[in-house]
Motif scaffolding. Structure first.
Motif, PDB file in Angstrom:
ATOM      1  N   LYS A  17      12.005  -0.381  -7.403  1.00 17.80           N
ATOM      2  CA  LYS A  17      10.967   0.083  -6.475  1.00 17.80           C
ATOM      3  C   LYS A  17       9.833   0.757  -7.239  1.00 17.80           C
ATOM      4  CE  LYS A  17      13.586   0.775  -2.205  1.00 17.80           C
ATOM      5  NZ  LYS A  17      14.049   1.752  -1.235  1.00 17.80           N
ATOM      6  N   ALA A  18      10.176   1.602  -8.207  1.00 22.01           N
ATOM      7  CA  ALA A  18       9.159   2.296  -9.012  1.00 22.01           C
ATOM      8  C   ALA A  18       8.353   1.287  -9.820  1.00 22.01           C
ATOM      9  CB  ALA A  18       9.813   3.320  -9.931  1.00 22.01           C
ATOM     10  N   ALA A  19       9.030   0.300 -10.399  1.00 21.20           N
ATOM     11  CA  ALA A  19       8.331  -0.730 -11.191  1.00 21.20           C
ATOM     12  C   ALA A  19       7.406  -1.549 -10.283  1.00 21.20           C
ATOM     13  CB  ALA A  19       9.337  -1.634 -11.890  1.00 21.20           C
ATOM     14  N   ARG A  20       7.878  -1.884  -9.080  1.00 15.57           N
ATOM     15  CA  ARG A  20       7.057  -2.651  -8.147  1.00 15.57           C
ATOM     16  C   ARG A  20       5.820  -1.856  -7.737  1.00 15.57           C
ATOM     17  NH1 ARG A  20      10.165  -3.301  -3.773  1.00 15.57           N
ATOM     18  NH2 ARG A  20       8.942  -1.885  -2.517  1.00 15.57           N
ATOM     19  N   LYS A  21       5.994  -0.554  -7.456  1.00 17.43           N
ATOM     20  CA  LYS A  21       4.854   0.297  -7.093  1.00 17.43           C
ATOM     21  C   LYS A  21       3.858   0.386  -8.241  1.00 17.43           C
ATOM     22  CE  LYS A  21       6.594   3.124  -3.397  1.00 17.43           C
ATOM     23  NZ  LYS A  21       6.461   4.373  -2.721  1.00 17.43           N
ATOM     24  N   ALA A  22       4.375   0.541  -9.458  1.00 19.03           N
ATOM     25  CA  ALA A  22       3.492   0.615 -10.632  1.00 19.03           C
ATOM     26  C   ALA A  22       2.733  -0.711 -10.794  1.00 19.03           C
ATOM     27  CB  ALA A  22       4.289   0.937 -11.881  1.00 19.03           C
ATOM     28  N   ALA A  23       3.434  -1.827 -10.621  1.00 22.17           N
ATOM     29  CA  ALA A  23       2.799  -3.148 -10.742  1.00 22.17           C
ATOM     30  C   ALA A  23       1.751  -3.336  -9.648  1.00 22.17           C
ATOM     31  CB  ALA A  23       3.846  -4.249 -10.681  1.00 22.17           C
ATOM     32  N   GLU A  24       2.063  -2.898  -8.422  1.00 22.67           N
ATOM     33  CA  GLU A  24       1.100  -3.010  -7.322  1.00 22.67           C
ATOM     34  C   GLU A  24      -0.143  -2.174  -7.596  1.00 22.67           C
ATOM     35  OE1 GLU A  24       3.390  -1.902  -3.876  1.00 22.67           O
ATOM     36  OE2 GLU A  24       4.210  -3.928  -3.630  1.00 22.67           O
ATOM     37  N   LYS A  25       0.065  -0.981  -8.165  1.00 31.11           N
ATOM     38  CA  LYS A  25      -1.064  -0.103  -8.497  1.00 31.11           C
ATOM     39  C   LYS A  25      -1.948  -0.755  -9.563  1.00 31.11           C
ATOM     40  CE  LYS A  25      -2.320   4.566  -9.726  1.00 31.11           C
ATOM     41  NZ  LYS A  25      -1.941   5.924  -9.932  1.00 31.11           N
ATOM     42  N   ILE A  26      -1.321  -1.311 -10.603  1.00 28.16           N
ATOM     43  CA  ILE A  26      -2.081  -1.999 -11.654  1.00 28.16           C
ATOM     44  C   ILE A  26      -2.835  -3.188 -11.066  1.00 28.16           C
ATOM     45  CG2 ILE A  26      -1.845  -3.439 -13.731  1.00 28.16           C
ATOM     46  CD1 ILE A  26       0.519  -1.571 -14.534  1.00 28.16           C
ATOM     47  N   LEU A  27      -2.157  -3.952 -10.218  1.00 22.74           N
ATOM     48  CA  LEU A  27      -2.779  -5.115  -9.576  1.00 22.74           C
ATOM     49  C   LEU A  27      -3.975  -4.688  -8.723  1.00 22.74           C
ATOM     50  CD1 LEU A  27      -2.644  -8.166  -9.153  1.00 22.74           C
ATOM     51  CD2 LEU A  27      -1.091  -7.750  -7.232  1.00 22.74           C
ATOM     52  N   GLU A  28      -3.814  -3.602  -7.995  1.00 25.67           N
ATOM     53  CA  GLU A  28      -4.900  -3.079  -7.174  1.00 25.67           C
ATOM     54  C   GLU A  28      -6.098  -2.664  -8.031  1.00 25.67           C
ATOM     55  OE1 GLU A  28      -4.806   0.517  -4.286  1.00 25.67           O
ATOM     56  OE2 GLU A  28      -3.187  -0.849  -3.645  1.00 25.67           O
ATOM     57  N   GLU A  29      -5.832  -1.965  -9.144  1.00 26.94           N
ATOM     58  CA  GLU A  29      -6.903  -1.537 -10.047  1.00 26.94           C
ATOM     59  C   GLU A  29      -7.623  -2.742 -10.661  1.00 26.94           C
ATOM     60  OE1 GLU A  29      -5.150   1.093 -12.932  1.00 26.94           O
ATOM     61  OE2 GLU A  29      -4.658   2.608 -11.416  1.00 26.94           O
TER      62      GLU A  29
END
Length: 169
Positions: free
Chosen positions: A17-29
């Motif tokens: 879940k933490a990795a997915r959130k981090a990946a989503e944040k990077i993708l958003e940026e």
């Protein structure tokens, strides 16, 4: 399932879940960066297009664009005045403008344009729409698409009739 296995699975799920959130944040940026970059590129293209349009409209000499078969696609106002054609109404091919005695020279120059991608210092006579004979000096180049395939030719055409016929001055 044992207590130990359950704890391991819970920790793994938390990490996922933490990795997915981090990946989503990077993708958003990255998405946001890409959006702003594309906006800036669009603005730059618009600015360059506007600059080129200004050059096209304001250049004192005739500026022409033709397809590779010699059909004129674009004239600026100076070209319309020089040749007498309104290419929005008149279909004009460069062959119709070539002075009969300069035909071989013109064909040779056109082959040079195709082979080298440009020619400079071409001087010859042309016919206007009213069949008046004018002397012109032309520098021309091939226009390539993004794949480096030739798609058209462009040229700057200067009326040098007065220089060639000094008695007219």
């Amino acid at each position: 399932m044992s207590q130990n296995q359950s704890e391991i699975l819970e920790r793994a799920l938390k990490r996922e879940k933490a990795a997915r959130k981090a990946a989503e944040k990077i993708l958003e940026e990255k998405s946001r960066e890409l959006y702003f970059t594309s906006q800036r590129l669009e603005q730059l293209v618009d600015e360059k297009s506007s600059q080129l349009q200004g050059v096209f409209e304001n250049i004192a000499d005739a500026y022409v664009v033709m397809d590779l078969e010699g059909n004129f696609l674009k004239f600026n106002e100076a070209a319309t005045k020089l040749f007498g054609y309104d290419i929005s109404r008149d279909k004009v091919n460069v062959v119709n403008l070539i002075y009969k005695e300069d035909y071989q020279y013109a064909i040779g120059s056109f082959l040079e344009l195709q082979n080298k991608g440009f020619f400079k210092g071409y001087e010859a006579r042309v016919y206007t729409k009213s069949k008046e004979v004018k002397w012109v000096h032309i520098n021309a180049s091939v226009i390539f698409d993004k794949d480096k395939k030739p798609v058209a030719a462009q040229g700057i055409v200067r009326d040098i009739t007065d220089q060639k016929n000094p008695k007219n001055n």
